[in-house]
Design a protein around this motif. Sequence first.
Motif, PDB file in Angstrom:
ATOM      1  N   MET A  34     -26.515  22.306 -24.742  1.00 15.65           N
ATOM      2  CA  MET A  34     -27.396  23.019 -25.678  1.00 15.65           C
ATOM      3  C   MET A  34     -27.301  24.316 -25.343  1.00 15.65           C
ATOM      4  O   MET A  34     -26.884  25.290 -26.289  1.00 15.65           O
ATOM      5  CB  MET A  34     -28.807  22.748 -25.851  1.00 15.65           C
ATOM      6  N   ILE A  35     -27.206  24.914 -24.007  1.00 12.50           N
ATOM      7  CA  ILE A  35     -27.198  26.219 -23.628  1.00 12.50           C
ATOM      8  C   ILE A  35     -25.648  26.802 -23.565  1.00 12.50           C
ATOM      9  O   ILE A  35     -25.427  27.808 -24.243  1.00 12.50           O
ATOM     10  CB  ILE A  35     -27.683  26.435 -22.051  1.00 12.50           C
ATOM     11  N   ALA A  36     -24.894  25.754 -23.303  1.00 12.79           N
ATOM     12  CA  ALA A  36     -23.299  26.234 -23.533  1.00 12.79           C
ATOM     13  C   ALA A  36     -23.008  26.621 -24.911  1.00 12.79           C
ATOM     14  O   ALA A  36     -22.225  27.618 -25.337  1.00 12.79           O
ATOM     15  CB  ALA A  36     -22.351  25.148 -22.812  1.00 12.79           C
ATOM     16  N   ARG A  37     -23.234  25.410 -25.721  1.00 20.68           N
ATOM     17  CA  ARG A  37     -22.985  25.607 -27.091  1.00 20.68           C
ATOM     18  C   ARG A  37     -23.980  26.599 -27.913  1.00 20.68           C
ATOM     19  O   ARG A  37     -23.343  27.412 -28.754  1.00 20.68           O
ATOM     20  CB  ARG A  37     -22.918  23.962 -27.689  1.00 20.68           C
ATOM     21  N   GLY A  38     -25.070  26.339 -28.051  1.00 16.60           N
ATOM     22  CA  GLY A  38     -26.140  27.232 -28.623  1.00 16.60           C
ATOM     23  C   GLY A  38     -26.180  28.514 -28.404  1.00 16.60           C
ATOM     24  O   GLY A  38     -26.275  29.450 -29.092  1.00 16.60           O
ATOM     25  N   ILE A  39     -26.082  28.799 -26.874  1.00 14.57           N
ATOM     26  CA  ILE A  39     -26.376  30.227 -26.611  1.00 14.57           C
ATOM     27  C   ILE A  39     -25.183  30.985 -26.373  1.00 14.57           C
ATOM     28  O   ILE A  39     -24.864  32.306 -26.709  1.00 14.57           O
ATOM     29  CB  ILE A  39     -27.596  30.143 -25.272  1.00 14.57           C
ATOM     30  N   LEU A  40     -24.436  30.388 -25.449  1.00 17.35           N
ATOM     31  CA  LEU A  40     -23.279  31.057 -24.949  1.00 17.35           C
ATOM     32  C   LEU A  40     -22.070  30.870 -25.977  1.00 17.35           C
ATOM     33  O   LEU A  40     -20.893  31.371 -25.753  1.00 17.35           O
ATOM     34  CB  LEU A  40     -22.791  30.518 -23.571  1.00 17.35           C
ATOM     35  N   LEU A 108      -8.369  21.157 -15.549  1.00 18.40           N
ATOM     36  CA  LEU A 108      -7.925  20.566 -17.294  1.00 18.40           C
ATOM     37  C   LEU A 108      -7.455  21.964 -18.017  1.00 18.40           C
ATOM     38  O   LEU A 108      -7.548  22.705 -17.574  1.00 18.40           O
ATOM     39  CB  LEU A 108      -9.004  20.048 -17.975  1.00 18.40           C
ATOM     40  N   THR A 109      -6.588  21.366 -18.781  1.00 19.52           N
ATOM     41  CA  THR A 109      -5.770  22.669 -19.844  1.00 19.52           C
ATOM     42  C   THR A 109      -6.618  22.836 -20.982  1.00 19.52           C
ATOM     43  O   THR A 109      -6.126  22.285 -22.109  1.00 19.52           O
ATOM     44  CB  THR A 109      -4.223  22.030 -19.833  1.00 19.52           C
ATOM     45  N   VAL A 110      -7.526  23.169 -20.573  1.00 25.17           N
ATOM     46  CA  VAL A 110      -8.485  23.674 -22.161  1.00 25.17           C
ATOM     47  C   VAL A 110      -8.989  24.970 -21.898  1.00 25.17           C
ATOM     48  O   VAL A 110      -8.708  25.762 -20.888  1.00 25.17           O
ATOM     49  CB  VAL A 110      -9.778  22.542 -21.980  1.00 25.17           C
ATOM     50  N   GLU A 111      -9.883  25.640 -22.681  1.00 23.30           N
ATOM     51  CA  GLU A 111     -10.422  27.014 -22.931  1.00 23.30           C
ATOM     52  C   GLU A 111     -11.146  27.081 -21.649  1.00 23.30           C
ATOM     53  O   GLU A 111     -11.891  26.527 -20.882  1.00 23.30           O
ATOM     54  CB  GLU A 111     -11.113  27.004 -24.057  1.00 23.30           C
ATOM     55  N   PRO A 112     -10.693  28.266 -20.798  1.00 20.60           N
ATOM     56  CA  PRO A 112     -11.557  28.625 -19.457  1.00 20.60           C
ATOM     57  C   PRO A 112     -12.923  28.654 -19.710  1.00 20.60           C
ATOM     58  O   PRO A 112     -13.706  28.117 -18.653  1.00 20.60           O
ATOM     59  CB  PRO A 112     -11.126  30.200 -18.972  1.00 20.60           C
ATOM     60  N   GLY A 113     -13.564  28.971 -20.858  1.00 20.33           N
ATOM     61  CA  GLY A 113     -15.092  28.796 -20.827  1.00 20.33           C
ATOM     62  C   GLY A 113     -15.583  27.593 -20.783  1.00 20.33           C
ATOM     63  O   GLY A 113     -16.509  27.168 -20.390  1.00 20.33           O
ATOM     64  N   ALA A 114     -14.932  26.505 -21.418  1.00 15.41           N
ATOM     65  CA  ALA A 114     -15.271  25.148 -21.515  1.00 15.41           C
ATOM     66  C   ALA A 114     -15.165  24.448 -19.938  1.00 15.41           C
ATOM     67  O   ALA A 114     -16.013  23.813 -19.735  1.00 15.41           O
ATOM     68  CB  ALA A 114     -14.447  24.497 -22.305  1.00 15.41           C
ATOM     69  N   LYS A 115     -14.297  25.060 -19.456  1.00 15.55           N
ATOM     70  CA  LYS A 115     -13.939  24.525 -17.977  1.00 15.55           C
ATOM     71  C   LYS A 115     -15.365  24.935 -17.163  1.00 15.55           C
ATOM     72  O   LYS A 115     -15.776  24.088 -16.384  1.00 15.55           O
ATOM     73  CB  LYS A 115     -12.751  25.237 -16.973  1.00 15.55           C
ATOM     74  N   VAL A 116     -15.539  26.220 -17.083  1.00 17.58           N
ATOM     75  CA  VAL A 116     -16.538  26.743 -16.171  1.00 17.58           C
ATOM     76  C   VAL A 116     -17.987  26.360 -16.686  1.00 17.58           C
ATOM     77  O   VAL A 116     -18.865  25.846 -15.819  1.00 17.58           O
ATOM     78  CB  VAL A 116     -16.616  28.382 -16.388  1.00 17.58           C
ATOM     79  N   ALA A 117     -18.131  26.034 -18.122  1.00 16.32           N
ATOM     80  CA  ALA A 117     -19.515  25.439 -18.546  1.00 16.32           C
ATOM     81  C   ALA A 117     -19.759  24.022 -17.921  1.00 16.32           C
ATOM     82  O   ALA A 117     -20.688  23.554 -17.486  1.00 16.32           O
ATOM     83  CB  ALA A 117     -19.454  25.812 -20.001  1.00 16.32           C
ATOM     84  N   THR A 118     -18.484  23.169 -18.220  1.00 18.06           N
ATOM     85  CA  THR A 118     -18.552  21.930 -17.698  1.00 18.06           C
ATOM     86  C   THR A 118     -18.991  21.930 -16.193  1.00 18.06           C
ATOM     87  O   THR A 118     -19.453  20.915 -15.544  1.00 18.06           O
ATOM     88  CB  THR A 118     -17.560  21.041 -18.000  1.00 18.06           C
ATOM     89  N   ALA A 119     -18.336  22.661 -15.440  1.00 14.96           N
ATOM     90  CA  ALA A 119     -18.312  22.563 -14.032  1.00 14.96           C
ATOM     91  C   ALA A 119     -19.767  22.809 -13.656  1.00 14.96           C
ATOM     92  O   ALA A 119     -20.457  22.394 -12.871  1.00 14.96           O
ATOM     93  CB  ALA A 119     -17.148  23.519 -13.659  1.00 14.96           C
ATOM     94  N   VAL A 120     -20.430  23.744 -14.378  1.00 12.71           N
ATOM     95  CA  VAL A 120     -21.822  24.543 -14.128  1.00 12.71           C
ATOM     96  C   VAL A 120     -22.547  23.197 -14.572  1.00 12.71           C
ATOM     97  O   VAL A 120     -23.645  23.118 -13.460  1.00 12.71           O
ATOM     98  CB  VAL A 120     -21.951  25.751 -14.678  1.00 12.71           C
ATOM     99  N   ILE A 121     -22.384  22.612 -15.424  1.00 16.52           N
ATOM    100  CA  ILE A 121     -23.342  21.669 -15.739  1.00 16.52           C
ATOM    101  C   ILE A 121     -23.383  20.457 -14.717  1.00 16.52           C
ATOM    102  O   ILE A 121     -24.348  19.880 -14.260  1.00 16.52           O
ATOM    103  CB  ILE A 121     -23.011  21.113 -17.030  1.00 16.52           C
TER     104      ILE A 121
END
Length: 167
Positions: A34-40, A108-121
């Motif tokens: 929710m934080i990654a998608r909704g806020i960031l 993974l070869t995806v958007e950098p923001g998605a990589k970092v957000a998933t790693a942090v979660i």
Amino acid sequence: MADMERPGVNAARLWASGLATAVVAALLAIVGIMIARGILDVPVLAPKGEGVWGNANTFTYALLSGAAALLATGLMHLLVLAVSTPRQFFTWIMVLATLIAVVLPLTLTVEPGAKVATAVINLAIGLAITIIINSATSAALVVRRDRGATDAATRQWNQPPNTYYDS
């Protein structure tokens, strides 16, 4: 004859804590998404068009996070029964497993923001599971004393023998 002490675990307390940890891990996954998608405004697990709540992947991620907590509980239970320093081995295993979960999305070869957000979660979930199960194990460990053993060398005449369970 000295007391015969055997290490043990209050399995009901350990597994109840593991179940509670599974709920915490699942909720932490949902909050992180929710934080990654909704806020960031960063996509995690699904395209941005899926919305803040996402799709079935959000549920799957939460479910797998809860399952990881239950697996960690099983690992801890096994370690308590089998090795001399279970909490130390558990911590090392969990830190390394968490590190794998953090590094994997970064490859993974995806958007950098998605990589970092998933790693942090993944980091937050792994640390929460490790800390909570490690802490709960302290409360679940018991030292059982054999009922037939006595500590006659130190016991005074008016004291009954120790035939209880320490917690």
